[in-house]
Design an enzyme around this catalytic site. Structure first.
Site, mmCIF file in Angstrom:
data_model
loop_
_atom_site.group_PDB
_atom_site.id
_atom_site.type_symbol
_atom_site.label_atom_id
_atom_site.label_comp_id
_atom_site.label_asym_id
_atom_site.label_seq_id
_atom_site.Cartn_x
_atom_site.Cartn_y
_atom_site.Cartn_z
ATOM 1 N N CYS A 241 -3.625 33.996 7.885
ATOM 2 C CA CYS A 241 -3.483 34.710 9.159
ATOM 3 C C CYS A 241 -3.254 33.759 10.322
ATOM 4 O O CYS A 241 -4.109 33.601 11.188
ATOM 5 C CB CYS A 241 -4.708 35.590 9.380
ATOM 6 S SG CYS A 241 -4.890 36.758 8.035
ATOM 7 N N GLU A 242 -2.129 33.088 10.307
ATOM 8 C CA GLU A 242 -1.706 32.165 11.357
ATOM 9 C C GLU A 242 -0.186 32.189 11.354
ATOM 10 O O GLU A 242 0.429 32.102 10.292
ATOM 11 C CB GLU A 242 -2.092 30.715 11.014
ATOM 12 C CG GLU A 242 -3.544 30.460 10.813
ATOM 13 C CD GLU A 242 -4.190 29.775 12.007
ATOM 14 O OE1 GLU A 242 -3.472 29.380 12.953
ATOM 15 O OE2 GLU A 242 -5.417 29.655 11.971
ATOM 16 N N GLU B 239 0.822 -1.219 0.000
ATOM 17 C CA GLU B 239 0.000 0.000 0.000
ATOM 18 C C GLU B 239 0.855 1.268 0.000
ATOM 19 O O GLU B 239 0.712 2.111 0.874
ATOM 20 C CB GLU B 239 -0.889 0.030 1.243
ATOM 21 C CG GLU B 239 -1.801 -1.147 1.401
ATOM 22 C CD GLU B 239 -2.432 -1.212 2.787
ATOM 23 O OE1 GLU B 239 -3.419 -1.934 2.939
ATOM 24 O OE2 GLU B 239 -1.929 -0.551 3.716
ATOM 25 N N PRO B 240 1.738 1.429 -0.959
ATOM 26 C CA PRO B 240 2.553 2.641 -0.953
ATOM 27 C C PRO B 240 1.725 3.862 -1.326
ATOM 28 O O PRO B 240 0.855 3.789 -2.197
ATOM 29 C CB PRO B 240 3.607 2.351 -2.035
ATOM 30 C CG PRO B 240 2.914 1.433 -2.987
ATOM 31 C CD PRO B 240 1.987 0.585 -2.149
ATOM 32 N N GLY B 241 1.972 4.954 -0.672
ATOM 33 C CA GLY B 241 1.330 6.211 -1.039
ATOM 34 C C GLY B 241 2.413 7.209 -1.430
ATOM 35 O O GLY B 241 2.716 7.443 -2.602
ATOM 36 N N ARG B 242 3.049 7.739 -0.393
ATOM 37 C CA ARG B 242 4.093 8.748 -0.567
ATOM 38 C C ARG B 242 5.168 8.330 -1.567
ATOM 39 O O ARG B 242 5.607 9.139 -2.389
ATOM 40 C CB ARG B 242 4.746 8.959 0.804
ATOM 41 C CG ARG B 242 5.559 10.211 0.943
ATOM 42 C CD ARG B 242 6.238 10.237 2.317
ATOM 43 N NE ARG B 242 5.333 10.087 3.427
ATOM 44 C CZ ARG B 242 4.722 11.087 4.060
ATOM 45 N NH1 ARG B 242 4.938 12.320 3.686
ATOM 46 N NH2 ARG B 242 3.901 10.866 5.068
ATOM 47 N N TYR C 5 3.244 19.150 10.699
ATOM 48 C CA TYR C 5 4.285 18.265 11.226
ATOM 49 C C TYR C 5 5.650 18.939 11.328
ATOM 50 O O TYR C 5 6.648 18.240 11.491
ATOM 51 C CB TYR C 5 4.504 17.056 10.302
ATOM 52 C CG TYR C 5 3.300 16.362 9.743
ATOM 53 C CD1 TYR C 5 2.336 15.789 10.576
ATOM 54 C CD2 TYR C 5 3.134 16.241 8.365
ATOM 55 C CE1 TYR C 5 1.258 15.121 10.044
ATOM 56 C CE2 TYR C 5 2.057 15.563 7.827
ATOM 57 C CZ TYR C 5 1.118 15.009 8.670
ATOM 58 O OH TYR C 5 0.048 14.335 8.132
ATOM 59 N N ARG D 19 1.673 20.317 5.358
ATOM 60 C CA ARG D 19 2.668 19.516 6.083
ATOM 61 C C ARG D 19 3.612 20.329 6.977
ATOM 62 O O ARG D 19 3.857 19.932 8.115
ATOM 63 C CB ARG D 19 3.479 18.641 5.111
ATOM 64 C CG ARG D 19 2.596 17.618 4.352
ATOM 65 C CD ARG D 19 3.410 16.649 3.514
ATOM 66 N NE ARG D 19 4.169 15.743 4.341
ATOM 67 C CZ ARG D 19 5.439 15.859 4.618
ATOM 68 N NH1 ARG D 19 6.172 16.827 4.088
ATOM 69 N NH2 ARG D 19 6.033 15.005 5.411
ATOM 70 N N TYR E 186 0.288 13.977 0.112
ATOM 71 C CA TYR E 186 -0.239 14.698 1.274
ATOM 72 C C TYR E 186 -0.109 16.216 1.082
ATOM 73 O O TYR E 186 0.141 16.955 2.022
ATOM 74 C CB TYR E 186 0.447 14.216 2.565
ATOM 75 C CG TYR E 186 0.353 12.715 2.719
ATOM 76 C CD1 TYR E 186 -0.843 12.125 3.102
ATOM 77 C CD2 TYR E 186 1.439 11.892 2.422
ATOM 78 C CE1 TYR E 186 -0.956 10.740 3.196
ATOM 79 C CE2 TYR E 186 1.342 10.505 2.509
ATOM 80 C CZ TYR E 186 0.141 9.932 2.887
ATOM 81 O OH TYR E 186 0.034 8.572 2.966
HETATM 82 C C1 LIG Z 1 -1.503 6.103 4.971
HETATM 83 C C2 LIG Z 1 -1.496 4.643 4.783
HETATM 84 C C3 LIG Z 1 -0.698 4.061 3.802
HETATM 85 C C4 LIG Z 1 0.255 4.852 2.928
HETATM 86 O O1 LIG Z 1 1.298 5.366 3.656
HETATM 87 P P1 LIG Z 1 2.548 6.021 2.870
HETATM 88 O O2 LIG Z 1 3.456 6.399 3.964
HETATM 89 O O3 LIG Z 1 2.023 7.176 2.126
HETATM 90 O O4 LIG Z 1 3.111 4.970 2.004
HETATM 91 C C5 LIG Z 1 -0.773 2.696 3.622
HETATM 92 N N1 LIG Z 1 -1.585 1.936 4.390
HETATM 93 C C6 LIG Z 1 -2.361 2.454 5.362
HETATM 94 C C7 LIG Z 1 -3.225 1.566 6.150
HETATM 95 C C8 LIG Z 1 -2.339 3.823 5.591
HETATM 96 O O5 LIG Z 1 -3.103 4.332 6.555
#
Ligand SMILES: *Cc1c(COP(=O)(O)O)cnc(C)c1O
Length: 421
Positions: free
Chosen positions: A343-344, A274-277, A317, A313, A372
């Site tokens: 305005c923060e 499940e890669p996102g970033r 963070y 971000r 993100y």
């Molecule tokens: C956010 C999330 C991801 C993706 O995370 P990345 O750091 O963007 O790869 C994968 N699985 C689950 C369950 C998540 O909540």
């Protein structure tokens, strides 16, 4: 003070960024198709010969154009809400390539996902398991489910994006999961035959992945020995990217997959990722123009036309993003606090950042903004959502029009029609 070490970059995938912003304005998100493609291919190459499915974490970048691009490349979706399910399906991603994660799936969201026929639910609590059983029974179907294991591993990342420690809200302990499997036959409408783990985001070393996967693998072997078939193991996402050149050293996809192969040696089911970033982070930049410089008593401020509502971000963070001029700029360096118009005080992209001295109108690039970024954007301060564009081989395609004021207030209305509930 840190010197800007990153070279300017006047074009992306053969498209002039100056020309692009002249047409489409700023702030503008630009996603490099070649960079996303390259990331997908590097993962797919590393997975060669395995029964594996990459499910893009939609929350990282939920733009329909980006999701459609993922689909064209054989990538599925990891969703965390009914809204993301809808987006993924709209983008053409088949339900059998969609997995559903998250601690707060509601009964109606589960029902929608069952109706669509998604591949699998990653279940995070006993209450959720019972709700899934109830919803699936009412629908007369069987839900395929994996237990999200909380392996109690420190991902060594920012506290707000760490998810695999016992104190985090995510997943259940191996002890609890063991009890679920022991009584899995009581679940007439849930087929509990998978394991899932996701320890956090922006992970920059292999150690935590290895540790988490080894724990999951040991549990898988135990379950199989006890006669519980495990058909899928989902290794989650979390692969980090480079936000700060010369500082962040992301792990290589091939090395990461080697760890997965090693931990899961002998596993004959399906591997899910499940890669996102990792897929979109470095592929995206946020282009912004300098509105003005402001010289305070103690600091020099560089005021941009992008703000925390466009890219949250840094405010959320304290995240670092490299920020560089798009055009060659040979002026002497100045140390700036780089801020947006919101305005923060938190609307600060960087403090004490050295840049070649800038002037109003200069085009800057905030790098590694593909994940993100737009997906977390809001219209705070009534700033319409920025436009988003993909570039590829000298051409560009707008994948989100700049929001108009009319769209920004769509659905709002004067308090004229008073009713009783
Ligand atoms: C956010 C999330 C991801 C993706 O995370 P990345 O750091 O963007 O790869 C994968 N699985 C689950 C369950 C998540 O909540």
């Amino acid at each position: 003070m840190t010197l800007a070490t990153v070279a300017p970059r006047a074009s992306l995938d053969g498209v002039s960024l100056d020309a692009l912003t002249a047409r489409l304005g700023t702030p503008l998100y630009v996603y490099s198709a070649s960079a996303i493609r390259e990331r997908i291919r590097s993962l797919q190459a590393a997975l060669h010969g395995m029964d594996a499915l990459i499910c893009f974490a939609v929350k990282a970048n939920s733009n329909r154009g980006v999701l459609g691009f993922m689909h064209e490349h054989g990538v599925g979706a990891d969703i965390v809400s009914a809204g993301e399910l809808w987006r993924a399906l709209q983008a053409g991603i088949p339900a059998e390539r969609i997995v559903f994660s998250g601690v707060g799936k509601s009964a109606s969201e589960m029902d929608e996902a069952l109706a669509a026929g998604i591949l699998r639910f990653n279940v995070e609590s006993h209450d959720e398991l019972l709700t899934l059983q109830r919803v699936a029974r009412a629908r007369g179907t069987v839900a395929r489910a994996a237990v999200r294991i909380n392996p109690d591993v420190d991902a060594l990342t920012h506290a707000k994006i760490s998810t695999g420690k016992a104190e985090n809200k995510f997943g259940v302990s191996i002890d609890e999961a063991r009890r679920w499997f022991a009584s899995r036959h009581e679940l007439s409408h849930v087929q509990l035959d998978g394991l899932h783990v996701h320890i956090g985001s922006q992970v920059l070393s292999l150690g935590p992945f290895r540790e988490a996967l080894q724990r999951v693998a040991a549990f898988w072997r135990e379950l199989v020995a006890q006669g519980h078939p495990i058909h899928s193991i989902d290794a989650g996402g979390g692969l980090g990217v480079c936000y700060r050149e010369g500082h962040d050293q992301p792990v290589d996809a091939a090395d990461y997959i080697a760890i997965v192969r090693e931990a899961l040696a002998g596993f004959e089911g399906r591997l899910l990722l499940e890669p996102g970033r990792y897929l979109v982070g470095e592929a995206g930049v946020l282009l912004t123009r300098v509105i003005r410089t402001k010289h305070g008593d103690q600091r020099n401020f560089l005021v941009l036309d992008a703000a925390m509502n466009d890219l949250a971000r840094p405010a959320l963070y304290d995240a670092w993003h490299d920020i560089v001029p798009v055009a060659e700029n040979t002026h002497p360096m100045t140390t700036y606090d780089i801020v947006g118009p919101v305005c923060e005080t938190g609307d600060t992209f960087a403090r004490n950042r050295a840049l070649p001295t800038c002037a109003p109108g200069d085009l800057l690039m905030i790098r590694t903004a593909g994940a993100y970024g737009a997906s977390m954007a809001s219209t705070y301060n009534s700033r319409p959502l920025a436009a988003e564009v993909m570039v590829d081989a000298g051409r560009y395609a707008v994948v989100r029009q700049r929001q108009r004021f009319e769209d920004m207030v769509a659905g709002e209305q004067p308090a004229k029609h008073w009713e009783t509930a």
